[in-house]
Design a protein around this motif. Structure first.
Motif, PDB file in Angstrom:
ATOM      1  N   UNK A   1      45.841  41.386  46.653  1.00  0.00           N
ATOM      2  CA  UNK A   1      47.006  41.665  46.137  1.00  0.00           C
ATOM      3  C   UNK A   1      47.962  40.639  45.700  1.00  0.00           C
ATOM      4  N   UNK A   2      47.722  39.260  46.082  1.00  0.00           N
ATOM      5  CA  UNK A   2      48.356  37.961  45.649  1.00  0.00           C
ATOM      6  C   UNK A   2      48.031  38.079  44.013  1.00  0.00           C
ATOM      7  N   UNK A   3      46.835  37.894  43.859  1.00  0.00           N
ATOM      8  CA  UNK A   3      46.071  37.626  42.376  1.00  0.00           C
ATOM      9  C   UNK A   3      46.673  38.864  41.508  1.00  0.00           C
ATOM     10  N   UNK A   4      46.550  40.067  42.039  1.00  0.00           N
ATOM     11  CA  UNK A   4      46.915  40.973  41.133  1.00  0.00           C
ATOM     12  C   UNK A   4      48.561  41.018  40.963  1.00  0.00           C
ATOM     13  N   UNK A   5      49.338  41.006  42.009  1.00  0.00           N
ATOM     14  CA  UNK A   5      50.684  41.017  41.684  1.00  0.00           C
ATOM     15  C   UNK A   5      51.134  39.839  40.802  1.00  0.00           C
ATOM     16  N   UNK A   6      50.268  38.449  40.988  1.00  0.00           N
ATOM     17  CA  UNK A   6      50.880  37.516  40.037  1.00  0.00           C
ATOM     18  C   UNK A   6      50.715  37.734  38.693  1.00  0.00           C
ATOM     19  N   UNK A   7      49.484  38.287  38.268  1.00  0.00           N
ATOM     20  CA  UNK A   7      49.135  38.628  36.972  1.00  0.00           C
ATOM     21  C   UNK A   7      49.970  39.627  36.434  1.00  0.00           C
ATOM     22  N   UNK A   8      50.310  40.685  37.166  1.00  0.00           N
ATOM     23  CA  UNK A   8      51.201  41.731  36.861  1.00  0.00           C
ATOM     24  C   UNK A   8      52.585  41.380  36.543  1.00  0.00           C
ATOM     25  N   UNK A   9      53.201  40.478  37.242  1.00  0.00           N
ATOM     26  CA  UNK A   9      54.664  39.586  36.893  1.00  0.00           C
ATOM     27  C   UNK A   9      54.459  38.865  35.608  1.00  0.00           C
ATOM     28  N   UNK A  10      53.630  38.033  35.388  1.00  0.00           N
ATOM     29  CA  UNK A  10      53.604  37.278  34.373  1.00  0.00           C
ATOM     30  C   UNK A  10      53.216  38.026  32.974  1.00  0.00           C
ATOM     31  N   UNK A  11      52.494  38.963  33.120  1.00  0.00           N
ATOM     32  CA  UNK A  11      52.010  39.817  32.049  1.00  0.00           C
ATOM     33  C   UNK A  11      53.191  40.667  31.612  1.00  0.00           C
ATOM     34  N   UNK A  12      53.865  41.228  32.353  1.00  0.00           N
ATOM     35  CA  UNK A  12      55.024  42.111  32.468  1.00  0.00           C
ATOM     36  C   UNK A  12      56.464  41.318  31.652  1.00  0.00           C
ATOM     37  N   UNK A  13      56.547  40.131  32.313  1.00  0.00           N
ATOM     38  CA  UNK A  13      57.979  39.442  32.115  1.00  0.00           C
ATOM     39  C   UNK A  13      57.458  38.379  30.774  1.00  0.00           C
ATOM     40  N   UNK A  14      56.277  37.849  30.731  1.00  0.00           N
ATOM     41  CA  UNK A  14      56.031  37.145  29.426  1.00  0.00           C
ATOM     42  C   UNK A  14      54.739  37.550  29.093  1.00  0.00           C
ATOM     43  N   UNK A  15      54.871  38.489  28.146  1.00  0.00           N
ATOM     44  CA  UNK A  15      53.482  38.948  27.499  1.00  0.00           C
ATOM     45  C   UNK A  15      53.260  37.842  26.454  1.00  0.00           C
ATOM     46  N   UNK A  16      51.711  37.774  26.063  1.00  0.00           N
ATOM     47  CA  UNK A  16      51.646  36.837  25.160  1.00  0.00           C
ATOM     48  C   UNK A  16      51.948  37.715  23.706  1.00  0.00           C
ATOM     49  N   UNK A  17      52.656  36.730  23.019  1.00  0.00           N
ATOM     50  CA  UNK A  17      53.073  37.508  21.624  1.00  0.00           C
ATOM     51  C   UNK A  17      52.007  37.360  20.772  1.00  0.00           C
ATOM     52  N   UNK A  18      51.858  38.442  19.846  1.00  0.00           N
ATOM     53  CA  UNK A  18      50.748  38.326  18.823  1.00  0.00           C
ATOM     54  C   UNK A  18      51.034  37.419  17.842  1.00  0.00           C
ATOM     55  N   UNK A  19      50.018  36.817  17.142  1.00  0.00           N
ATOM     56  CA  UNK A  19      50.051  35.748  16.082  1.00  0.00           C
ATOM     57  C   UNK A  19      50.593  36.865  14.903  1.00  0.00           C
ATOM     58  N   UNK A  20      51.436  36.246  13.906  1.00  0.00           N
ATOM     59  CA  UNK A  20      51.760  36.767  12.857  1.00  0.00           C
ATOM     60  C   UNK A  20      50.720  37.044  11.918  1.00  0.00           C
ATOM     61  N   UNK A  21      50.566  38.260  11.248  1.00  0.00           N
ATOM     62  CA  UNK A  21      49.503  38.545  10.196  1.00  0.00           C
ATOM     63  C   UNK A  21      49.723  37.616   8.992  1.00  0.00           C
TER      64      UNK A  21
END
Length: 374
Positions: free
Chosen positions: A349-369
């Protein structure tokens, strides 16, 4: 002088209200009382969901308050939020609410910090006091690295484990007897992967002579870093009961303070290089002529190659009160972040919570086409 005292009937206008004003005045009075019925500290949305509390006790008899009822909307909307709202509040020996402890699932507190702007991107109970576990190992790492950089300490200096270091209870994947020889470099490499309590205590003794002097220095350093809700008492990392102290009651920290410490660790080049390593080998606790033992990082986000994770540190043992906890470093979208998560029931749950927070709050932006020319 015989002054004539007016009859009380002359003052009836002072005590008697017109009939049409009395109901209005009473209504305003009731509204004023109702406006103060809700405590100031229950203003956040999460706290408003905690409606009633039931008392229970730890095994050692200390009282604890537990939120036991939630609004129906909270249950239906977000089970994890409901579980975190149901986290337990530890009570110190004097009976005052002091420390937050682990919950049923998810995590109790977290802090996501932008290291450049020093702005908090996201937080939940980030400034609430909680048990530090064996996170004092991070302060030992930082101090050792700074002494090396200042020429006070050399990486290849020997460390001989004293009996006092061996006697420190706690989590140890390495069983090391008194007299075990290692070096500053090896001790730092291993502590950066997992909180080896005996090695942590031995390195602290190398830095300051005694554990007591080391802990005092670490508390002073914490204040210098701006960690206002942190007090270290020992190296055990087991739970609050082992760190009870007549003056301070127990050791404590907060998710925000640990994020601040994580930022300081990343800013130190030696530590930043150590905490991004996934594994190493050691001959400590290995019989002579035996195969060196492989030690992997307890940082599951680094080990599982979560995008952008550049290291830092996690516990390898579940503390009865602090639970599972970790500090993670990320580089995403050209920025650097430190995420501190405290109070999970399991490492998963520590692993899943950490990944959930970072993915939700700082999603990786897609490189411009790339522009289309044809």
């Amino acid at each position: 002088m015989n002054a004539k005292i007016p009859h009380l009937s002359y003052f009836r206008f002072v005590f008697v209200m017109p009939q049409n004003i009395l109901p209005t005045a009473l209504s305003l009075f009731v509204l004023a009382i109702a406006s103060f019925a809700q405590p100031a500290e229950m203003t956040s949305s999460r706290q408003e969901k905690e409606t009633t509390f039931a008392a229970w006790t730890h095994e050692d008899g200390r009282p604890v308050l537990v939120a036991d009822k939630k609004n129906g909307k909270d249950k239906k909307k977000d089970k994890k939020a409901a579980a975190r709202s149901n986290a337990r509040a530890g009570v110190n020996p004097s009976g005052d609410a002091l420390i937050r402890t682990i919950n049923g699932e998810g995590y109790w507190s977290c802090c996501l910090l932008d290291t450049k702007s020093n702005q908090t991107v996201y937080q939940e109970y980030a400034n609430e006091k909680t048990y530090p576990g064996n996170a004092i190992a991070l302060m030992v790492l930082l101090t050792a690295a700074e002494q090396i950089q200042n020429g006070v300490l050399k990486p290849d200096e020997p460390i001989i484990l004293s009996q006092t270091a061996v006697n420190v209870p706690g989590s140890n994947d390495l069983i090391l007897p008194a007299g075990t020889a290692t070096t500053v470099r090896e001790a730092m490499q291993l502590i950066a992967l997992r909180p080896f309590v005996n090695l942590t205590a031995a390195l602290a003794e190398k830095l300051y002579g005694t554990q007591e002097q080391a802990i005092s220095a670490f508390n002073s350093r914490a204040k210098m870093l701006g960690m206002r809700n942190t007090v270290f008492l020992d190296f055990t990392g087991l739970d609050g009961r082992m760190t009870l102290d007549k003056k301070r009651n127990c050791a404590f920290t907060s998710a925000y303070d640990m994020a601040i410490l994580g930022k300081a660790l990343l800013q130190n080049k030696i530590v930043a290089a150590l905490v991004k390593v996934k594994s190493t080998t050691t001959s400590l606790s290995v019989p002579q002529g035996g195969k060196p033992k492989s030690i992997r990082t307890a940082n599951l986000l680094l080990r599982n190659d979560v995008p952008g994770c550049i290291g830092l540190w996690s516990t390898s043992v579940l503390s009865p009160h602090a639970g599972a906890y970790g500090i993670y470093a990320f580089e995403r979208n050209g920025k650097q972040y430190v995420l501190s998560v405290w109070g999970s029931r399991t490492f998963e749950t520590l692993r899943d919570s950490g990944r959930e927070i970072i993915d939700e709050k700082v999603p990786i932006s897609q490189a411009p086409a790339a522009p289309a020319y044809f």
